[in-house]
Design a protein around this motif. Sequence first.
Motif, PDB file in Angstrom:
ATOM      1  N   GLY A  21       0.829  -1.196   0.000  1.00 36.99           N
ATOM      2  CA  GLY A  21       0.000   0.000   0.000  1.00 36.99           C
ATOM      3  C   GLY A  21       0.862   1.243   0.000  1.00 36.99           C
ATOM      4  N   TRP A  22       0.493   2.218   0.826  1.00 35.50           N
ATOM      5  CA  TRP A  22       1.139   3.521   0.801  1.00 35.50           C
ATOM      6  C   TRP A  22       1.523   3.950   2.205  1.00 35.50           C
ATOM      7  CZ3 TRP A  22      -3.307   1.904  -1.383  1.00 35.50           C
ATOM      8  CH2 TRP A  22      -3.334   1.839  -2.781  1.00 35.50           C
ATOM      9  N   MET A  23       2.710   4.540   2.329  1.00 34.27           N
ATOM     10  CA  MET A  23       3.130   5.162   3.578  1.00 34.27           C
ATOM     11  C   MET A  23       2.469   6.527   3.658  1.00 34.27           C
ATOM     12  SD  MET A  23       6.911   6.381   4.695  1.00 34.27           S
ATOM     13  CE  MET A  23       7.007   7.837   5.725  1.00 34.27           C
ATOM     14  N   LEU A  24       1.958   6.876   4.813  1.00 33.72           N
ATOM     15  CA  LEU A  24       1.351   8.188   5.043  1.00 33.72           C
ATOM     16  C   LEU A  24       2.245   8.978   5.995  1.00 33.72           C
ATOM     17  CD1 LEU A  24      -2.338   7.014   5.664  1.00 33.72           C
ATOM     18  CD2 LEU A  24      -1.288   7.720   3.499  1.00 33.72           C
ATOM     19  N   GLY A  25       2.253  10.305   5.836  1.00 31.97           N
ATOM     20  CA  GLY A  25       3.052  11.145   6.712  1.00 31.97           C
ATOM     21  C   GLY A  25       4.410  11.484   6.145  1.00 31.97           C
ATOM     22  N   LYS A  26       4.482  11.504   4.838  1.00 32.07           N
ATOM     23  CA  LYS A  26       5.741  11.894   4.179  1.00 32.07           C
ATOM     24  C   LYS A  26       5.881  13.420   4.258  1.00 32.07           C
ATOM     25  CE  LYS A  26       4.187   9.814   0.450  1.00 32.07           C
ATOM     26  NZ  LYS A  26       2.985   9.197   0.972  1.00 32.07           N
ATOM     27  N   PRO A  27       7.082  13.950   4.034  1.00 30.08           N
ATOM     28  CA  PRO A  27       7.250  15.412   4.029  1.00 30.08           C
ATOM     29  C   PRO A  27       6.420  16.067   2.919  1.00 30.08           C
ATOM     30  CG  PRO A  27       9.380  14.298   4.085  1.00 30.08           C
ATOM     31  CD  PRO A  27       8.346  13.237   3.842  1.00 30.08           C
ATOM     32  N   MET A  28       6.156  17.354   3.083  1.00 30.07           N
ATOM     33  CA  MET A  28       5.384  18.091   2.086  1.00 30.07           C
ATOM     34  C   MET A  28       6.088  18.003   0.725  1.00 30.07           C
ATOM     35  SD  MET A  28       3.839  21.955   2.155  1.00 30.07           S
ATOM     36  CE  MET A  28       5.319  22.849   1.787  1.00 30.07           C
ATOM     37  N   PRO A  29       5.350  17.619  -0.322  1.00 33.00           N
ATOM     38  CA  PRO A  29       5.970  17.522  -1.651  1.00 33.00           C
ATOM     39  C   PRO A  29       6.296  18.903  -2.209  1.00 33.00           C
ATOM     40  CG  PRO A  29       3.615  17.115  -1.787  1.00 33.00           C
ATOM     41  CD  PRO A  29       3.943  17.284  -0.334  1.00 33.00           C
ATOM     42  N   ASN A  32       4.674  19.423  -8.222  1.00 35.22           N
ATOM     43  CA  ASN A  32       4.539  18.383  -9.242  1.00 35.22           C
ATOM     44  C   ASN A  32       3.102  17.893  -9.397  1.00 35.22           C
ATOM     45  OD1 ASN A  32       7.314  18.463  -9.767  1.00 35.22           O
ATOM     46  ND2 ASN A  32       7.741  16.935  -8.194  1.00 35.22           N
ATOM     47  N   GLY A  33       2.151  18.823  -9.403  1.00 32.41           N
ATOM     48  CA  GLY A  33       0.759  18.483  -9.625  1.00 32.41           C
ATOM     49  C   GLY A  33      -0.007  18.051  -8.391  1.00 32.41           C
ATOM     50  N   VAL A  34       0.658  17.926  -7.237  1.00 30.89           N
ATOM     51  CA  VAL A  34      -0.026  17.547  -6.006  1.00 30.89           C
ATOM     52  C   VAL A  34      -0.687  18.791  -5.419  1.00 30.89           C
ATOM     53  CG1 VAL A  34       0.304  16.697  -3.649  1.00 30.89           C
ATOM     54  CG2 VAL A  34       1.598  15.687  -5.533  1.00 30.89           C
ATOM     55  N   PRO A  35      -2.005  18.729  -5.150  1.00 30.06           N
ATOM     56  CA  PRO A  35      -2.651  19.891  -4.518  1.00 30.06           C
ATOM     57  C   PRO A  35      -2.026  20.170  -3.158  1.00 30.06           C
ATOM     58  CG  PRO A  35      -4.289  18.327  -5.334  1.00 30.06           C
ATOM     59  CD  PRO A  35      -2.953  17.657  -5.438  1.00 30.06           C
ATOM     60  N   LEU A  36      -1.561  21.404  -2.967  1.00 36.17           N
ATOM     61  CA  LEU A  36      -0.980  21.774  -1.684  1.00 36.17           C
ATOM     62  C   LEU A  36      -1.112  23.266  -1.449  1.00 36.17           C
ATOM     63  CD1 LEU A  36       2.038  23.270  -2.129  1.00 36.17           C
ATOM     64  CD2 LEU A  36       2.654  20.947  -2.706  1.00 36.17           C
ATOM     65  N   PHE A  37      -0.965  23.652  -0.173  1.00 40.57           N
ATOM     66  CA  PHE A  37      -1.003  25.056   0.240  1.00 40.57           C
ATOM     67  C   PHE A  37      -0.014  25.223   1.372  1.00 40.57           C
ATOM     68  CE2 PHE A  37      -2.470  28.352   3.150  1.00 40.57           C
ATOM     69  CZ  PHE A  37      -2.575  29.429   2.291  1.00 40.57           C
ATOM     70  N   ASN A  39       1.633  28.524   3.950  1.00 38.32           N
ATOM     71  CA  ASN A  39       1.883  29.907   4.354  1.00 38.32           C
ATOM     72  C   ASN A  39       2.487  29.850   5.752  1.00 38.32           C
ATOM     73  OD1 ASN A  39      -0.162  29.833   6.339  1.00 38.32           O
ATOM     74  ND2 ASN A  39      -1.627  30.964   5.118  1.00 38.32           N
ATOM     75  N   PRO A  40       2.824  30.978   6.359  1.00 35.86           N
ATOM     76  CA  PRO A  40       3.471  30.930   7.682  1.00 35.86           C
ATOM     77  C   PRO A  40       2.630  30.258   8.769  1.00 35.86           C
ATOM     78  CG  PRO A  40       3.845  33.057   6.671  1.00 35.86           C
ATOM     79  CD  PRO A  40       2.851  32.332   5.791  1.00 35.86           C
ATOM     80  N   ALA A  41       1.301  30.182   8.595  1.00 35.39           N
ATOM     81  CA  ALA A  41       0.445  29.627   9.638  1.00 35.39           C
ATOM     82  C   ALA A  41       0.116  28.147   9.457  1.00 35.39           C
ATOM     83  CB  ALA A  41      -0.862  30.415   9.709  1.00 35.39           C
ATOM     84  N   THR A  42       0.164  27.636   8.219  1.00 41.12           N
ATOM     85  CA  THR A  42      -0.266  26.251   8.009  1.00 41.12           C
ATOM     86  C   THR A  42       0.250  25.701   6.684  1.00 41.12           C
ATOM     87  OG1 THR A  42      -2.176  24.765   8.063  1.00 41.12           O
ATOM     88  CG2 THR A  42      -2.475  26.822   6.882  1.00 41.12           C
ATOM     89  N   ASP A  43       0.353  24.397   6.633  1.00 40.57           N
ATOM     90  CA  ASP A  43       0.645  23.677   5.396  1.00 40.57           C
ATOM     91  C   ASP A  43      -0.371  22.557   5.276  1.00 40.57           C
ATOM     92  OD1 ASP A  43       3.149  25.052   5.018  1.00 40.57           O
ATOM     93  OD2 ASP A  43       4.100  23.652   6.402  1.00 40.57           O
ATOM     94  N   PHE A  44      -0.859  22.304   4.076  1.00 43.35           N
ATOM     95  CA  PHE A  44      -1.631  21.091   3.834  1.00 43.35           C
ATOM     96  C   PHE A  44      -1.458  20.673   2.390  1.00 43.35           C
ATOM     97  CE2 PHE A  44      -4.700  24.596   3.441  1.00 43.35           C
ATOM     98  CZ  PHE A  44      -5.325  24.331   2.229  1.00 43.35           C
ATOM     99  N   TRP A  45      -1.520  19.348   2.198  1.00 42.81           N
ATOM    100  CA  TRP A  45      -1.330  18.799   0.861  1.00 42.81           C
ATOM    101  C   TRP A  45      -2.040  17.461   0.771  1.00 42.81           C
ATOM    102  CZ3 TRP A  45       2.371  19.247   4.590  1.00 42.81           C
ATOM    103  CH2 TRP A  45       2.934  18.083   5.089  1.00 42.81           C
ATOM    104  N   GLN A  46      -2.283  17.059  -0.466  1.00 40.33           N
ATOM    105  CA  GLN A  46      -2.908  15.760  -0.703  1.00 40.33           C
ATOM    106  C   GLN A  46      -1.892  14.663  -0.430  1.00 40.33           C
ATOM    107  OE1 GLN A  46      -3.549  13.974  -4.753  1.00 40.33           O
ATOM    108  NE2 GLN A  46      -5.640  14.586  -4.270  1.00 40.33           N
ATOM    109  N   GLU A  47      -2.206  13.815   0.518  1.00 38.12           N
ATOM    110  CA  GLU A  47      -1.318  12.698   0.868  1.00 38.12           C
ATOM    111  C   GLU A  47      -1.717  11.428   0.125  1.00 38.12           C
ATOM    112  OE1 GLU A  47       1.740  10.702   3.135  1.00 38.12           O
ATOM    113  OE2 GLU A  47       1.359  12.802   2.749  1.00 38.12           O
ATOM    114  N   HIS A  48      -3.018  11.176   0.008  1.00 38.59           N
ATOM    115  CA  HIS A  48      -3.489   9.944  -0.617  1.00 38.59           C
ATOM    116  C   HIS A  48      -4.974  10.110  -0.945  1.00 38.59           C
ATOM    117  CE1 HIS A  48      -3.804   5.662  -1.451  1.00 38.59           C
ATOM    118  NE2 HIS A  48      -4.874   5.629  -0.675  1.00 38.59           N
ATOM    119  N   VAL A  49      -5.402   9.589  -2.067  1.00 44.20           N
ATOM    120  CA  VAL A  49      -6.824   9.556  -2.414  1.00 44.20           C
ATOM    121  C   VAL A  49      -7.335   8.178  -2.008  1.00 44.20           C
ATOM    122  CG1 VAL A  49      -8.528   9.716  -4.251  1.00 44.20           C
ATOM    123  CG2 VAL A  49      -6.512  11.199  -4.294  1.00 44.20           C
ATOM    124  N   PHE A  50      -8.171   8.123  -0.974  1.00 44.20           N
ATOM    125  CA  PHE A  50      -8.643   6.870  -0.377  1.00 44.20           C
ATOM    126  C   PHE A  50      -9.751   6.259  -1.213  1.00 44.20           C
ATOM    127  CE2 PHE A  50     -11.055   4.305   2.648  1.00 44.20           C
ATOM    128  CZ  PHE A  50     -10.035   3.583   3.254  1.00 44.20           C
TER     129      PHE A  50
END
Length: 187
Positions: A21-29, A32-37, A39-50
Amino acid sequence: MTSNKQLEVNVLTPDAFTAYGWMLGKPMPDGNGVPLFSNPATDFWQEHVFNTGAGGDAELLWVNYRSPSTEITNLEKHLLTQQAIVPLTGEIIQVVAQSAADGSPDLATLAAFRVPQGQGICMRPGCWHATRVIDGEVTCLMLTRRSTTVDLIQHLTTDASASESAIVAIPLHHLENLTEQAQEVDA
């Protein structure tokens, strides 16, 4: 089924876990086409499509694992859905195996991974598995299919056959050096 095979506990990496399967909790990509955001207050990105499988509803479970046994004698698999586990209060040892052509566990692929608190794994449908802890109780967040949970509970509490999961006995395997590894982590 008598055996006394040793099973080494591996470090969790994306490459090492890819067969299961897939490892979860990798560093922010880096994009390269991965949805992410970011800024100084937060980071979020697509880790896996379940994927719950056709017609399945996703469900979050809170799971407490307490088995410190180094003996692996049974494995479980889910036929329709992926299943993600993220340890919240400690680390778990996740034992996994691929399915053979007949659907039984392929013991040649049996592996164990240390899943640290704050990382996780997402197993493919048909991935055989068992979960252990080194000490005490570890609470995990689990993402799974709602009907699989209902089916499994019914199977475990009555004599009903499971239709979305399977549990089988395997020859005894021992997890290697868990006590020593736990002491290294605590050091």
